[in-house]
Design a protein around this motif. Structure first.
Motif, short mmCIF file in Angstrom:
data_model
loop_
_atom_site.label_atom_id
_atom_site.label_comp_id
_atom_site.label_asym_id
_atom_site.label_seq_id
_atom_site.Cartn_x
_atom_site.Cartn_y
_atom_site.Cartn_z
N SER A 99 0.83 -1.28 -0.10
CA SER A 99 0.06 0.06 -0.01
C SER A 99 0.74 1.29 0.02
CB SER A 99 -0.98 0.05 1.29
OG SER A 99 -1.66 1.27 1.33
N ASP A 148 0.08 -11.86 -5.97
CA ASP A 148 -0.58 -12.22 -4.65
C ASP A 148 -0.61 -11.26 -3.67
OD1 ASP A 148 0.85 -14.25 -6.34
OD2 ASP A 148 -0.49 -15.65 -5.30
N TYR A 149 0.75 -10.43 -3.66
CA TYR A 149 0.72 -9.23 -2.80
C TYR A 149 0.32 -7.95 -3.16
CZ TYR A 149 4.69 -12.34 -1.55
OH TYR A 149 5.82 -13.41 -1.35
N TYR A 205 -2.93 -7.21 -3.12
CA TYR A 205 -4.29 -6.35 -2.52
C TYR A 205 -4.27 -5.76 -1.58
CZ TYR A 205 -5.49 -11.22 -4.89
OH TYR A 205 -5.56 -12.00 -5.86
N TYR A 225 -4.86 -2.50 -3.23
CA TYR A 225 -5.94 -2.38 -4.18
C TYR A 225 -6.63 -1.00 -3.89
CZ TYR A 225 -9.75 -4.01 -6.99
OH TYR A 225 -10.80 -4.08 -8.03
N ASP A 226 -6.83 -0.64 -2.61
CA ASP A 226 -7.49 0.64 -2.53
C ASP A 226 -6.79 1.87 -3.00
OD1 ASP A 226 -9.47 2.33 -1.33
OD2 ASP A 226 -7.99 2.79 0.31
N GLN A 261 -1.02 -16.52 -8.10
CA GLN A 261 -2.55 -16.39 -8.47
C GLN A 261 -2.49 -15.28 -9.77
OE1 GLN A 261 -4.84 -14.57 -5.15
NE2 GLN A 261 -3.10 -15.32 -3.67
N PRO A 314 -4.78 -12.48 -10.67
CA PRO A 314 -6.02 -11.71 -10.17
C PRO A 314 -6.45 -10.31 -11.32
CG PRO A 314 -4.10 -10.75 -9.34
CD PRO A 314 -3.68 -11.86 -10.27
N LEU A 364 -9.80 -8.55 -11.59
CA LEU A 364 -10.16 -7.39 -10.48
C LEU A 364 -9.91 -5.83 -10.91
CD1 LEU A 364 -8.68 -8.85 -7.19
CD2 LEU A 364 -11.11 -9.03 -8.08
#
Length: 338
Positions: free
Chosen positions: A61, A85-86, A88, A91-92, A131, A133, A136
């Motif tokens: 983040s 995978d890291y 997320y 993501y915000d 993963q 992703p 998303l």
């Protein structure tokens, strides 16, 4: 022209842009002194210094948030998230800040940030290192999502991403990093002359974001794939002998729907292959677009061949992946349908 792996092509793209533009900076976990866990940034800190290539704490983040701030103030950060995978925790920041900055500021600010991250399996990394992703991010207006399948595209697309004034999520299939891939083997076959180990122009060039590539022309069925699955599709076609047209999407968003539509209208059949899980995977969007645009040309239902709808199985990694056998079986079944 020079023969490069995808790792070398990605590194070359960053090297060229850093040499051309002092506003390009590279940072992330272990990308500086160590050169990245997959060596994509090896040598860049030594060449450009610690102010432009530097390591960060384990804080995705924070890495992405700092990059967005830099981008808003005129820099062009190319940040690395060590594994997809890291991503997320960031993501915000990506969705709420990077994707919306141009719109929230009525064009006064942009977010020219490129977020690189290795995706997919192939290293027995299990649920936390394997993963896919991508779906998303294709759901988020304001983002561009790119997945190259070979060194030539990797370099050209990465240069385009760094030069783009909007945020680009740049997924790198790790199974294609260091050599050719024949769609079958756990380890790349050095004797296989595929695109994953190919000739790359020296110096600056770009591959346009939003333009697919027809990897194989055919008349019987259209296969839509990207990343590692391009080679799985090629292997399945070679083994079944079915005259399939293989389209490498390269860019998921923006999507080259015109190339897809032209191909499906010609063949009358459409198969979608991706490594991510079936439910709500990017194949669902592809299927919807094809259905809406090509309905009267379709001779059989659209087929999806994907990963399982389960958490990523570590021990069954090579069964989880769509392989040539599973894709080939689906192709044969499609051709037998009336």
């Amino acid at each position: 022209m020079a023969e490069m792996t995808m790792v070398e092509a990605i590194r070359d793209a960053m090297d060229i842009k850093m040499g051309q533009d002092k506003d390009v900076v590279v940072f992330g976990e272990d990308v500086g002194y160590f050169g990245g866990v997959f060596r994509c940034t090896a040598g860049l800190q030594e060449k450009y210094g610690t102010n432009r290539v530097f390591d960060c704490p384990i804080n995705e983040s924070g890495i992405v948030g700092v990059g967005i701030g830099m981008a808003a103030y005129g820099l062009r950060p190319c940040v690395e998230v060590q594994f997809a995978d890291y991503i997320y925790p960031a993501y915000d920041q990506i969705v709420s800040e990077a994707a919306r900055l141009r719109y929230r500021s009525a064009g006064d600010f942009t977010a020219p940030i490129t977020i690189r991250t290795p995706c997919g399996g192939g290293i027995f990394g299990g649920q936390t290192h394997s993963q896919s992703p991508e779906a998303l991010f294709t759901h988020v207006a304001g983002l561009k999502t790119v997945i190259p399948s070979n060194p030539y595209d990797a370099k050209g697309l990465l240069i385009s991403a760094i030069e783009d004034d909007d945020p680009v999520i740049f997924f790198e299939p790790k199974r294609l990093y260091n050599g050719p891939f024949d769609g079958h083997h756990e380890r790349p076959s050095q004797s296989w002359a595929g695109h994953a180990w190919g000739e790359v122009p020296q110096g600056h060039y770009t591959v346009p974001i939003g333009k697919a590539a027809v990897r194989r022309e055919g008349q019987d069925v259209t296969i839509l794939a990207y990343g590692t699955m391009v080679y799985v599709a090629e292997a399945a076609v070679n083994e079944t002998g079915i005259d399939a047209e293989i389209i490498d999407l390269r860019s998921l968003l923006p999507m080259d729907i015109e190339t897809i539509e032209t191909s499906v209208n010609k063949t009358g059949r459409c198969m979608i292959v991706h490594e991510a899980t079936l439910t709500s995977g990017f194949g669902a969007e592809l299927a919807a677009q094809v259905q809406e645009r090509c309905f009267y040309h379709l001779e059989v239902p659209i087929e999806r061949v994907t990963g399982w709808d389960t958490p990523y199985p570590h021990a069954q990694e090579w069964d989880y992946f769509p392989g040539p056998k599973r894709v080939g079986k689906a192709l044969v079944a499609m051709m037998e349908e009336i």
